[in-house]
Design a protein around this motif. Structure first.
Motif, PDB file in Angstrom:
ATOM      1  N   CYS A   1       0.823  -1.203   0.000  1.00 53.13           N
ATOM      2  CA  CYS A   1       0.000   0.000   0.000  1.00 53.13           C
ATOM      3  C   CYS A   1       0.862   1.261   0.000  1.00 53.13           C
ATOM      4  N   SER A   2       1.884   1.289   0.847  1.00 59.72           N
ATOM      5  CA  SER A   2       2.732   2.476   0.929  1.00 59.72           C
ATOM      6  C   SER A   2       3.532   2.676  -0.347  1.00 59.72           C
ATOM      7  N   ARG A   3       3.977   1.578  -0.981  1.00 61.85           N
ATOM      8  CA  ARG A   3       4.733   1.719  -2.234  1.00 61.85           C
ATOM      9  C   ARG A   3       3.856   2.291  -3.344  1.00 61.85           C
ATOM     10  N   LEU A   4       2.633   1.783  -3.453  1.00 65.10           N
ATOM     11  CA  LEU A   4       1.723   2.303  -4.473  1.00 65.10           C
ATOM     12  C   LEU A   4       1.373   3.763  -4.203  1.00 65.10           C
ATOM     13  N   ARG A   5       1.137   4.066  -2.939  1.00 62.78           N
ATOM     14  CA  ARG A   5       0.786   5.447  -2.578  1.00 62.78           C
ATOM     15  C   ARG A   5       1.955   6.383  -2.874  1.00 62.78           C
ATOM     16  N   ARG A   6       3.160   5.943  -2.501  1.00 64.97           N
ATOM     17  CA  ARG A   6       4.341   6.766  -2.733  1.00 64.97           C
ATOM     18  C   ARG A   6       4.566   6.983  -4.226  1.00 64.97           C
ATOM     19  N   GLY A   7       4.377   5.937  -5.020  1.00 67.34           N
ATOM     20  CA  GLY A   7       4.564   6.066  -6.465  1.00 67.34           C
ATOM     21  C   GLY A   7       3.616   7.081  -7.078  1.00 67.34           C
ATOM     22  N   ALA A   8       2.360   7.066  -6.643  1.00 69.43           N
ATOM     23  CA  ALA A   8       1.373   8.010  -7.180  1.00 69.43           C
ATOM     24  C   ALA A   8       1.715   9.444  -6.789  1.00 69.43           C
ATOM     25  N   LEU A   9       2.120   9.640  -5.546  1.00 71.11           N
ATOM     26  CA  LEU A   9       2.445  10.992  -5.079  1.00 71.11           C
ATOM     27  C   LEU A   9       3.712  11.509  -5.750  1.00 71.11           C
ATOM     28  N   TYR A  10       4.725  10.652  -5.860  1.00 71.15           N
ATOM     29  CA  TYR A  10       5.966  11.063  -6.516  1.00 71.15           C
ATOM     30  C   TYR A  10       5.713  11.446  -7.968  1.00 71.15           C
ATOM     31  N   ALA A  11       4.887  10.655  -8.646  1.00 71.49           N
ATOM     32  CA  ALA A  11       4.613  10.938 -10.062  1.00 71.49           C
ATOM     33  C   ALA A  11       3.900  12.276 -10.213  1.00 71.49           C
ATOM     34  N   TYR A  12       2.935  12.563  -9.347  1.00 69.75           N
ATOM     35  CA  TYR A  12       2.218  13.834  -9.443  1.00 69.75           C
ATOM     36  C   TYR A  12       3.158  15.007  -9.187  1.00 69.75           C
ATOM     37  N   ALA A  13       4.019  14.886  -8.168  1.00 66.66           N
ATOM     38  CA  ALA A  13       4.953  15.979  -7.870  1.00 66.66           C
ATOM     39  C   ALA A  13       5.896  16.229  -9.042  1.00 66.66           C
ATOM     40  N   ARG A  14       6.365  15.160  -9.647  1.00 70.97           N
ATOM     41  CA  ARG A  14       7.295  15.287 -10.770  1.00 70.97           C
ATOM     42  C   ARG A  14       6.610  15.916 -11.981  1.00 70.97           C
ATOM     43  N   GLU A  15       5.401  15.464 -12.266  1.00 73.15           N
ATOM     44  CA  GLU A  15       4.695  15.959 -13.452  1.00 73.15           C
ATOM     45  C   GLU A  15       4.269  17.416 -13.318  1.00 73.15           C
ATOM     46  N   HIS A  16       4.076  17.893 -12.094  1.00 74.94           N
ATOM     47  CA  HIS A  16       3.563  19.247 -11.888  1.00 74.94           C
ATOM     48  C   HIS A  16       4.595  20.201 -11.288  1.00 74.94           C
ATOM     49  N   GLY A  17       5.835  19.781 -11.232  1.00 74.97           N
ATOM     50  CA  GLY A  17       6.920  20.688 -10.869  1.00 74.97           C
ATOM     51  C   GLY A  17       7.003  21.076  -9.407  1.00 74.97           C
ATOM     52  N   TYR A  18       6.561  20.198  -8.512  1.00 78.85           N
ATOM     53  CA  TYR A  18       6.695  20.505  -7.084  1.00 78.85           C
ATOM     54  C   TYR A  18       8.091  20.115  -6.620  1.00 78.85           C
ATOM     55  N   THR A  19       8.747  21.026  -5.916  1.00 81.25           N
ATOM     56  CA  THR A  19      10.155  20.840  -5.571  1.00 81.25           C
ATOM     57  C   THR A  19      10.361  20.088  -4.265  1.00 81.25           C
ATOM     58  N   LYS A  20       9.350  20.070  -3.393  1.00 81.84           N
ATOM     59  CA  LYS A  20       9.447  19.352  -2.127  1.00 81.84           C
ATOM     60  C   LYS A  20       8.139  18.599  -1.874  1.00 81.84           C
ATOM     61  N   ILE A  21       8.267  17.409  -1.313  1.00 83.29           N
ATOM     62  CA  ILE A  21       7.111  16.610  -0.908  1.00 83.29           C
ATOM     63  C   ILE A  21       7.157  16.498   0.612  1.00 83.29           C
ATOM     64  N   ALA A  22       6.152  17.036   1.293  1.00 84.64           N
ATOM     65  CA  ALA A  22       6.125  17.051   2.753  1.00 84.64           C
ATOM     66  C   ALA A  22       5.269  15.895   3.270  1.00 84.64           C
ATOM     67  N   LEU A  23       5.875  15.063   4.113  1.00 79.22           N
ATOM     68  CA  LEU A  23       5.177  13.937   4.730  1.00 79.22           C
ATOM     69  C   LEU A  23       5.047  14.184   6.231  1.00 79.22           C
ATOM     70  N   GLY A  24       4.017  13.604   6.842  1.00 79.49           N
ATOM     71  CA  GLY A  24       3.690  13.917   8.226  1.00 79.49           C
ATOM     72  C   GLY A  24       4.294  13.010   9.276  1.00 79.49           C
ATOM     73  N   HIS A  25       5.433  12.392   9.008  1.00 82.15           N
ATOM     74  CA  HIS A  25       6.059  11.528  10.018  1.00 82.15           C
ATOM     75  C   HIS A  25       6.686  12.378  11.124  1.00 82.15           C
ATOM     76  N   HIS A  26       6.529  11.931  12.370  1.00 83.54           N
ATOM     77  CA  HIS A  26       7.020  12.674  13.526  1.00 83.54           C
ATOM     78  C   HIS A  26       8.145  11.913  14.217  1.00 83.54           C
ATOM     79  N   LYS A  27       8.589  12.430  15.343  1.00 84.07           N
ATOM     80  CA  LYS A  27       9.736  11.855  16.053  1.00 84.07           C
ATOM     81  C   LYS A  27       9.478  10.405  16.460  1.00 84.07           C
ATOM     82  N   ASP A  28       8.283  10.101  16.949  1.00 83.71           N
ATOM     83  CA  ASP A  28       7.971   8.731  17.351  1.00 83.71           C
ATOM     84  C   ASP A  28       8.023   7.785  16.157  1.00 83.71           C
ATOM     85  N   ASP A  29       7.542   8.224  14.989  1.00 84.48           N
ATOM     86  CA  ASP A  29       7.624   7.403  13.777  1.00 84.48           C
ATOM     87  C   ASP A  29       9.069   7.109  13.410  1.00 84.48           C
ATOM     88  N   ILE A  30       9.915   8.110  13.515  1.00 80.84           N
ATOM     89  CA  ILE A  30      11.315   7.957  13.136  1.00 80.84           C
ATOM     90  C   ILE A  30      12.008   6.956  14.053  1.00 80.84           C
TER      91      ILE A  30
END
Length: 305
Positions: free
Chosen positions: A148-177
């Motif tokens: 699920c995460s790989r498919l989700r990441r692929g879709a988000l990465y493709a959209y950012a690349r196609e539309h010229g977004y320079t940074k992708i912000a994800l909501g992971h916090h200190k506990d996740d890390i």
């Protein structure tokens, strides 16, 4: 020489009635105290996000930041902090909130658009039926998160690349890390976590985690105070035996018994000593104390036998 007059009694003013001392500060009603605590919490989160952005140079002047919004407490909080910082930041940057509608049954697809329109935040909904793919490929009862995460990441990465977004912000916090570090340690056989900033595997996207310095308990309290319209993930929420959940239970036990342990674990990730580990690719152990360049084949005798 004149003699001193006879001693006469001194009459001090009689003490008046005792008066209650004024309180040390204003007496706060519960509502006022709650507002003060909420403001302190928001200020702490904003300061931590700003510090992480500065420490890792996450956002530069002119950046177009794609904020990935899942509908959970973490991504809502990340968006809110970035919006507040955007108003006062020393650089100008653009924000677009993006959600991936994975076509899960019962997904309330109106919630995020309604919220974002009310906030005046520009957004885009990517519609991609990854749910059916995951359910078709992963056997019943097996962990779905990886695919699920790989498919989700692929879709988000493709959209950012196609539309010229320079940074992708994800909501992971200190506990996740920290949890990811222990997952890799216990189940992956490697020392790795989620870096606050990274270049994606495809080399086209820079991923940032502005909540890297924030604790989950603060985010949960902030989300409750803000009454964000939380959307649960029903695809994998019932999988109680996930390795990540086991690690999180371990961390919760630590938090009760040793409150500083999670902070110390995160501090260790920012204070790595390569010469004190055992990775020859990370530190040149071979050249220490050697009398000649190059490595010797110490397995010759074993191979000959």
């Amino acid at each position: 020489m004149s003699s001193l007059p006879a001693e006469t009694p001194i009459h001090w003013p009689a003490p008046g009635p005792k008066r209650a001392l004024p309180p040390e500060g204003p007496v706060l009603r519960d509502g006022a105290r709650a507002r003060i605590e909420a403001n302190k919490l928001a200020k702490r989160l904003r300061r931590q996000v700003g510090q992480a952005i500065m420490d890792y140079n996450m956002i530069s002047d002119g950046d177009r930041v794609m904020v990935c919004l899942s509908g959970g407490k973490d991504s809502y909080t990340m968006l809110e902090m970035l919006l507040q910082l955007q108003a006062k930041a020393p650089v100008r940057f653009e924000i677009l909130a993006v959600n991936l509608d994975q076509k899960q049954p019962g997904f309330p697809e109106h919630v995020l658009p309604d919220y974002l329109r009310a906030r005046g935040v520009p957004f885009h909904i990517i519609e991609q039926d990854t749910y059916s793919v995951v359910k078709r490929v992963i056997p019943e009862g097996k962990t779905t998160c990886g695919l699920c995460s790989r498919l989700r990441r692929g879709a988000l990465y493709a959209y950012a690349r196609e539309h010229g977004y320079t940074k992708i912000a994800l909501g992971h916090h200190k506990d996740d890390i920290v949890a990811t570090f222990f997952l890799n340690l216990f189940h992956g056989g490697k020392l790795a976590a989620m870096p606050p900033k990274l270049l994606s595997d495809d080399g086209d996207n820079v991923v940032i985690r502005p909540l890297a310095y924030c604790r989950e308990r603060d985010i949960a309290a902030f989300a409750e105070e803000k009454a964000f319209p939380i959307i649960p993930c029903n695809l994998c929420g019932s999988q109680e035996n996930l390795q990540r959940k086991q690690v999180r239970r371990m961390m919760e036990d630590w938090e009760r018994e040793h409150p500083a342990r999670i902070e110390q674990a995160f501090a260790a990730l920012t204070n790595v000593a390569p010469s004190q580990l055992a990775d020859p690719g990370l530190f040149d152990f071979a050249s220490l104390g050697g009398d000649a360049p190059g490595a010797r084949d110490w397995l010759i005798a074993d191979a000959a036998g």
